[in-house]
Write a protein that holds these residues in place. Structure first.
Motif, PDB file in Angstrom:
ATOM      1  N   TYR A 189       2.967   2.079   4.657  1.00 32.68           N
ATOM      2  CA  TYR A 189       3.487   3.258   3.958  1.00 32.68           C
ATOM      3  C   TYR A 189       5.003   3.348   4.107  1.00 32.68           C
ATOM      4  CZ  TYR A 189       4.468   8.126   2.819  1.00 32.68           C
ATOM      5  OH  TYR A 189       5.000   9.270   2.281  1.00 32.68           O
ATOM      6  N   ASP A 221       5.317  -3.265 -13.864  1.00 32.54           N
ATOM      7  CA  ASP A 221       4.806  -1.931 -14.182  1.00 32.54           C
ATOM      8  C   ASP A 221       5.797  -1.225 -15.106  1.00 32.54           C
ATOM      9  OD1 ASP A 221       2.553  -2.143 -12.514  1.00 32.54           O
ATOM     10  OD2 ASP A 221       3.737  -1.571 -10.755  1.00 32.54           O
ATOM     11  N   THR A 235      -9.329   8.548  -0.991  1.00 30.64           N
ATOM     12  CA  THR A 235      -8.932   8.593   0.413  1.00 30.64           C
ATOM     13  C   THR A 235      -9.565   7.464   1.205  1.00 30.64           C
ATOM     14  OG1 THR A 235     -10.777  10.060   1.008  1.00 30.64           O
ATOM     15  CG2 THR A 235      -8.706  11.097   0.331  1.00 30.64           C
ATOM     16  N   SER A 265       0.835  -1.193   0.000  1.00 30.27           N
ATOM     17  CA  SER A 265       0.000   0.000   0.000  1.00 30.27           C
ATOM     18  C   SER A 265       0.873   1.247   0.000  1.00 30.27           C
ATOM     19  CB  SER A 265      -0.920   0.034   1.235  1.00 30.27           C
ATOM     20  OG  SER A 265      -1.614   1.263   1.308  1.00 30.27           O
ATOM     21  N   SER A 266       0.458   2.224  -0.807  1.00 29.09           N
ATOM     22  CA  SER A 266       1.158   3.515  -0.814  1.00 29.09           C
ATOM     23  C   SER A 266       0.282   4.605  -0.233  1.00 29.09           C
ATOM     24  CB  SER A 266       1.574   3.876  -2.245  1.00 29.09           C
ATOM     25  OG  SER A 266       0.433   3.950  -3.086  1.00 29.09           O
ATOM     26  N   ARG A 315      -4.323   9.151   2.000  1.00 26.95           N
ATOM     27  CA  ARG A 315      -4.596   9.464   0.601  1.00 26.95           C
ATOM     28  C   ARG A 315      -3.877   8.514  -0.345  1.00 26.95           C
ATOM     29  NH1 ARG A 315      -3.668  16.011   1.240  1.00 26.95           N
ATOM     30  NH2 ARG A 315      -5.565  16.428   2.481  1.00 26.95           N
ATOM     31  N   GLY A 316      -4.613   8.101  -1.359  1.00 26.92           N
ATOM     32  CA  GLY A 316      -4.043   7.277  -2.404  1.00 26.92           C
ATOM     33  C   GLY A 316      -3.918   8.056  -3.694  1.00 26.92           C
ATOM     34  N   GLN A 317      -3.742   7.338  -4.813  1.00 29.89           N
ATOM     35  CA  GLN A 317      -3.606   7.987  -6.107  1.00 29.89           C
ATOM     36  C   GLN A 317      -4.950   8.550  -6.550  1.00 29.89           C
ATOM     37  OE1 GLN A 317      -1.928   5.045  -8.706  1.00 29.89           O
ATOM     38  NE2 GLN A 317       0.119   5.213  -7.826  1.00 29.89           N
ATOM     39  N   ALA A 318      -4.895   9.562  -7.407  1.00 28.86           N
ATOM     40  CA  ALA A 318      -6.071  10.198  -7.999  1.00 28.86           C
ATOM     41  C   ALA A 318      -7.012  10.751  -6.942  1.00 28.86           C
ATOM     42  CB  ALA A 318      -6.811   9.208  -8.896  1.00 28.86           C
ATOM     43  N   GLN A 359      -0.873   7.391   1.854  1.00 29.07           N
ATOM     44  CA  GLN A 359      -0.034   8.337   2.589  1.00 29.07           C
ATOM     45  C   GLN A 359      -0.873   9.107   3.599  1.00 29.07           C
ATOM     46  OE1 GLN A 359       2.012  11.047   0.042  1.00 29.07           O
ATOM     47  NE2 GLN A 359       3.108  12.073   1.684  1.00 29.07           N
TER      48      GLN A 359
END
Length: 488
Positions: A301, A397, A285, A259-260, A279-282, A262
């Motif tokens: 994190y 990726d 939350t 998980s990233s 908060r994640g990407q795009a 933040q």
């Protein structure tokens, strides 16, 4: 093939040119576990063997019906007992509107002979229709504008394949599922679980589909209606298997979690039962209140992009919480709250997974975040850094590379230490082959400063490690290790 040396791979393509390019790459990299064939999919049969994974991306909707039938036949005949087939395809209802634009483009473009002119003329037609249409039909005009916004930034190759191919047959999901069933295949899921969760589209959608959806196929079809879906990435398995669709702690037991997410606040008290946002990407939350859950997300994190085994997550979260509370970590792990904490963490991870906010991995990561004495990137990554500005990392990726990344990756064959890399970078800077911005004077000053060069190399290596491009020493041989055959 480069990341999993104990697996074997077979690629099939009707394009002789692309197969030839693939052979050149395989030879350059020195791979021994991959075969490319120049042949039609209709020629593949049971004698070609069984495969754990069959992947057919960007083909099904764009080929004649006999080839579509062959794709599903192969997915049944050549799939191992518990194998998984992946097929992507265009879907209705979304392609009803997009198909109208495609047909207009095809009508205009077929007047021209070469592909480059056809693409240019297709773009010009769409621009002409947008410029000419506002006063006549605002709804039609908005549709054309939306399609233009999707098409303009795309490469010409995409537009030619997606909109100007002779074949492009979108279909409803239930039609695809029926075709798969005729070949003895069962719908397993989509590649992203979040796309299958009605609750992710709102409470009303969830409640209505519980009443309307008599089967998983029906629910998925109604979700396509809700979303006006244009594209699917579907996984299939043998029809006589019964997938377990209820997510549970037991299924997570042997998984690794990444998980990233933040923390939105740079500092908060993890011990307080107060709501905190991650908060994640795009801009997506997640808000958690329980201290043990906040501790678990902070642990994930801190180690990202590496993973934590699910079996260890409650333990490391308890240790973090105990340290924050000034308590003995061993006492906390053996308290009456252990089972409750484990259940809370399980529920949170399943919820986050259903929203694509955490990833699950079947095996431990193949990359290292440590800067080893003689850093190493595999031959495929080194080759990619030589010919282009992107590479495929060890998480499968695609990552973008700058000039410093490329120069560094090309040299990471396991024979250079940091000092040797720094010396080579000094020579590159002196020769003008590498331009580095710095505050220490001209390029010659930097090139002759061993300490600054070493810092430059170490900074670059840390960046590459965070991009999951470096392999640990024990995974460098072609023999690999038993876990290398597992797909994430």
């Amino acid at each position: 093939a480069a990341a999993m040396p104990q697996s074997t791979f077979v690629g099939v393509d009707l394009s002789g040119r692309q197969v030839a390019e693939g052979h050149e790459l395989i030879q350059s990299v020195g791979l021994q576990n991959i075969e490319l064939r120049h042949q039609s999919l209709t020629e593949i049969g049971p004698t070609d063997g069984l495969f754990d994974y069959i992947i057919c991306h960007g083909v099904y909707s764009w080929v004649p019906s006999q080839v579509q039938d062959a794709i599903l036949r192969i997915s049944a005949e050549n799939l191992s007992r518990h194998g998984v087939a992946y097929i992507s395809y265009n879907t209705n209802p979304g392609w009803f509107m997009r198909g109208m634009v495609r047909q207009m483009m095809c009508f205009h473009a077929r007047q021209f002979d070469d592909a480059e002119t056809q693409v240019a003329q297709a773009r010009a037609l769409l621009d002409f229709l947008i410029e000419s249409g506002p006063a006549t039909d605002p709804t039609y005009h908005e549709l054309l504008k939306r399609e233009a916004e999707l098409i303009r930034p795309r490469a010409d190759s995409y537009l030619f394949h997606e909109h100007l191919e002779a074949n492009n047959e979108p279909l409803f999901f239930h039609e695809f599922a029926e075709r798969a069933g005729q070949h003895g295949l069962r719908y397993l899921c989509e590649t992203q679980l979040s796309e299958m969760i009605p609750a992710n589209y709102g409470e009303k959608v969830d409640e209505t589909l519980q009443q309307l959806g008599s089967s998983l196929i029906h629910v998925e079809q109604y979700l396509d209606f809700v979303r006006n879906r244009t594209f699917r990435r579907t996984l299939l398995c043998h029809g006589d298997l019964q997938p377990v669709r209820e997510l549970s702690e037991q299924q997570l037991a042997d998984m690794h979690i990444v998980s990233s997410l933040q923390p939105a606040s740079s500092s908060f008290n993890v011990t307080l039962p107060a709501a905190e946002e991650f908060r994640g990407q795009a801009g997506v939350t997640a808000t958690v209140t329980q201290p043990i859950l906040k501790a678990a997300l902070l642990e994930l994190y801190d180690v990202s992009p590496a993973a934590i085994p699910f079996a260890n997550l409650a333990k490391v979260a308890s240790r973090r919480l105990a340290a924050a509370e000034g308590m003995d970590a061993f006492a906390v792990r053996n308290s009456d709250r252990v089972a409750e904490d484990q259940m809370s963490i399980t529920q949170l991870m399943l919820e986050l997974y259903s929203r694509d906010l955490v990833s699950l991995r079947a095996g431990s990561p193949r990359f290292t975040l440590d800067i080893e004495p003689r850093p190493f990137a595999n031959a495929l990554i080194r080759h990619q850094a030589t010919v282009q500005k992107w590479a495929t990392n060890l998480q499968h990726d695609v990552v973008s590379l700058n000039d410093l990344d490329c120069q560094l990756l090309r040299r990471l064959d396991g024979t250079h230490d940091v000092d040797g890399l720094a010396e080579e970078f000094g020579q590159l800077i002196l020769a003008g082959d590498l331009v580095v911005e710095h505050d220490g004077g001209d390029a010659r000053t930097l090139a002759q400063n061993g300490e600054l060069l070493r810092q430059l190399v170490e900074h670059g290596l840390r960046r590459l490690s965070r991009m999951c491009l470096l392999q640990p020493a024990q995974d460098r041989s072609d023999a690999g290790n038993p876990e290398s055959a597992e797909l994430s």
